[in-house]
Design an enzyme around this catalytic site. Structure first.
Site, PDB file in Angstrom:
ATOM      1  N   HIS A 119      -6.276   0.970  -4.896  1.00 52.76           N
ATOM      2  CA  HIS A 119      -5.837   1.429  -6.236  1.00 52.76           C
ATOM      3  C   HIS A 119      -6.388   2.828  -6.507  1.00 52.76           C
ATOM      4  O   HIS A 119      -5.651   3.752  -6.889  1.00 52.76           O
ATOM      5  CB  HIS A 119      -6.345   0.444  -7.285  1.00 52.76           C
ATOM      6  CG  HIS A 119      -6.133   0.884  -8.715  1.00 52.76           C
ATOM      7  ND1 HIS A 119      -5.103   0.435  -9.490  1.00 52.76           N
ATOM      8  CD2 HIS A 119      -6.836   1.758  -9.482  1.00 52.76           C
ATOM      9  CE1 HIS A 119      -5.162   1.013 -10.701  1.00 52.76           C
ATOM     10  NE2 HIS A 119      -6.212   1.828 -10.718  1.00 52.76           N
ATOM     11  N   GLU A 120      -7.719   3.019  -6.314  1.00 50.81           N
ATOM     12  CA  GLU A 120      -8.333   4.314  -6.639  1.00 50.81           C
ATOM     13  C   GLU A 120      -7.772   5.438  -5.773  1.00 50.81           C
ATOM     14  O   GLU A 120      -7.602   6.580  -6.239  1.00 50.81           O
ATOM     15  CB  GLU A 120      -9.851   4.225  -6.469  1.00 50.81           C
ATOM     16  CG  GLU A 120     -10.516   3.215  -7.382  1.00 50.81           C
ATOM     17  CD  GLU A 120     -10.197   3.420  -8.857  1.00 50.81           C
ATOM     18  OE1 GLU A 120     -10.156   2.424  -9.604  1.00 50.81           O
ATOM     19  OE2 GLU A 120      -9.965   4.581  -9.250  1.00 50.81           O
ATOM     20  N   HIS A 123      -4.936   7.125  -7.292  1.00 49.79           N
ATOM     21  CA  HIS A 123      -5.300   8.217  -8.215  1.00 49.79           C
ATOM     22  C   HIS A 123      -5.660   9.469  -7.429  1.00 49.79           C
ATOM     23  O   HIS A 123      -5.241  10.571  -7.772  1.00 49.79           O
ATOM     24  CB  HIS A 123      -6.516   7.813  -9.057  1.00 49.79           C
ATOM     25  CG  HIS A 123      -6.255   6.734 -10.057  1.00 49.79           C
ATOM     26  ND1 HIS A 123      -5.158   6.735 -10.887  1.00 49.79           N
ATOM     27  CD2 HIS A 123      -6.943   5.591 -10.338  1.00 49.79           C
ATOM     28  CE1 HIS A 123      -5.198   5.671 -11.678  1.00 49.79           C
ATOM     29  NE2 HIS A 123      -6.266   4.960 -11.364  1.00 49.79           N
ATOM     30  N   HIS A 129      -1.850   5.561 -13.933  1.00 50.95           N
ATOM     31  CA  HIS A 129      -1.642   4.108 -14.038  1.00 50.95           C
ATOM     32  C   HIS A 129      -0.174   3.796 -14.307  1.00 50.95           C
ATOM     33  O   HIS A 129       0.508   4.548 -14.969  1.00 50.95           O
ATOM     34  CB  HIS A 129      -2.507   3.533 -15.156  1.00 50.95           C
ATOM     35  CG  HIS A 129      -3.928   3.355 -14.739  1.00 50.95           C
ATOM     36  ND1 HIS A 129      -4.991   3.448 -15.592  1.00 50.95           N
ATOM     37  CD2 HIS A 129      -4.459   3.094 -13.521  1.00 50.95           C
ATOM     38  CE1 HIS A 129      -6.136   3.253 -14.950  1.00 50.95           C
ATOM     39  NE2 HIS A 129      -5.833   3.028 -13.681  1.00 50.95           N
TER      40      HIS A 129
END
Lengths: 379, 83
Positions: A119-120, A123, A129
């Site tokens: 997930h990170e 970014h 998001h």
């Protein structure tokens, strides 16, 4: 999916990454593995390559931090905020921080590091998001199984909007109506080849199953005719390929399939719930996968083979026995080298190591017969 | 007092402060607030609505049960409204 304002992205396709600070709750190897798999989730969908460095500055600096760690986004102790990452750019850009106060794991307990890392890194590559609950970039934690993981559609669209698709390499988003390439039919290894070996062997009901790459053979214990290989994906979709080990506990009617640090429980071909971590069996932390397993019906014990050692697991007490691991060579004379697979049939243990299969007689405490591994499936 | 509108019958003051901290962290453009600035109550309600819209919850502006449930889930530290 959503991008950051100004749509920051990396201007190059090959990025460096470095784990600057590790967490005490996982070994370095486990952290490295989770990070590598987290990055691979994205490089599978976009023309991005990641190169690991061990010193100096890297595009994506990764570290486990406590509380206020100097980037005006202090961590808050257990639960709450798990990690954060900065959008592409110089300096802090791309850097990814994990809250050291969390219980980081490789399994489903605590917080799975692969899940949060993947997930990170979204970014760190430029995705904000997503409001799509099925997306990896949805803000709240939801366990993702590392093996066989594929980015959800929403995230694929997002990363391809920034970097194009891996197939075309161009910025143009992939036209959805393109036929999705089917995975190539598994190549069938020549089971009569002198170097042929199995990944795993187990009884299942009245049948014997032999696993190799993406295929498996199933046959009655009495071999009547030659057997044809089947696709693992067809019968065991969750397993996909490359099973490390498997065994069945007949009196409980369950079987266990091992792959990396996870195992699946089945009743016949029916999966019973999601994968769990092999730590359940009580292996020491440095054991990240097992080579082979064999269930001894009369003793109600299961032997697990890891490297040149083996463990004994009491299936009644559901506990690893004391005084293990022990040396395979010391306990099983005539068996040396890495064990690929093992199975008990008619009271004998058959060890598969490379192209050979050894019939081991426990009363004589010796190997009494050696055949080619491939002969078990009709070679 | 206007902030009380966000407080639904069922939530507690602890929930209120938890929510306030959450909304400051994830639904407040950083450059929008400086230390010492007092946030008006209806801005709290507005943020609750923003967060409910983002997570696909019923947009009530109130800290109802499902909203607090999402607020209490472990999550990523990057704000949901990009800044």
């Amino acid at each position: 999916y959503r991008l950051f304002p100004g749509e920051p992205k990396w201007k190059k396709n090959t990025l460096t990454y470095r784990v600057k600070k590790y967490t005490p709750s996982l070994s370095h190897a486990e952290v490295d593995k989770a990070v590598e798999m987290g990055l691979k989730a994205w490089s599978a969908a976009a023309p991005l390559n990641f190169v690991k460095t061990t010193s100096g500055e890297a595009d994506i600096m990764i570290s486990f931090e406590n509380g206020d760690h100097g980037d005006s986004y202090p961590f808050d102790g257990p639960r709450g905020t798990l990690a954060h990452a900065f959008a592409p750019g110089e300096g802090l850009g791309g850097d990814t921080h994990f809250d050291n106060a969390e219980k980081w794991t490789m399994g489903m307990n605590g917080f799975n590091l692969f899940t949060v890392a993947a997930h990170e890194f979204g970014h760190a590559l430029g995705l904000a998001h997503s409001a799509d609950p099925s997306a990896l970039m949805y803000p709240t934690y939801k366990y993702q199984h590392p093996f066989g993981f594929h980015l959800p559609k929403d995230d694929v669209k997002g990363i391809q909007a920034l970097y194009g698709s891996r197939l075309t390499g161009s910025r143009a988003p992939q036209v959805p109506h393109l036929p999705v390439p089917k995975p190539p039919a598994p190549t069938i290894p020549d089971h009569c080849d002198s170097s042929f070996s199995f990944d795993a062997v187990t009884m299942l009901g009245k049948e014997l199953l032999f696993f190799k790459d993406r295929l498996f053979w199933r046959r009655e214990t009495q071999l009547k005719a030659s057997v044809q290989p089947l696709s693992i994906r067809g019968s065991f979709p969750q397993l996909m390929s490359n099973v490390d080990a498997a065994y069945e506990v007949p009196n409980r009617g369950v079987a266990y399939f091992f792959k990396g640090p996870h195992y699946w429980t089945t009743h016949g071909f029916q999966f019973l719930g999601p994968p769990r971590t092999i730590a359940d069996f009580g292996f020491p932390r440095n054991v990240l996968h097992i080579d082979a397993a064999v269930h001894l019906k009369d003793e109600k014990k299961t032997l697990f083979f890891v490297g040149d050692e083996y463990y004994s697991f009491d299936e009644v007490k559901r506990k690893m026995e004391n005084d293990f691991p022990k040396s395979i060579e010391d306990e099983f004379s005539g068996i040396n080298g890495r064990i690929d697979a093992a199975v008990e049939v008619n009271g004998f243990i058959y060890f598969f190591s490379g192209p050979k299969a050894y019939k081991y007689d426990r009363e004589k405490e010796d190997v009494v017969h050696i055949v080619k591994s491939g002969s078990w499936v009709g070679c | 007092a206007p902030a009380l509108f966000a407080l639904s019958q069922t939530s507690s003051w602890r929930d209120f402060y938890t929510a306030q901290e959450y909304l400051d962290k994830y639904y407040t453009p950083q450059e929008g607030h400086h230390v010492g600035e007092i946030t008006s109550g209806d801005s709290m309600t507005k943020k609750v609505q923003q967060m409910q819209a983002f997570f696909g919850l019923r947009v009530t502006g109130k800290l109802d049960y499902s909203t607090m449930d999402v607020i209490k889930r472990p999550r990523c530290g990057v704000p949901d409204i990009a800044n």
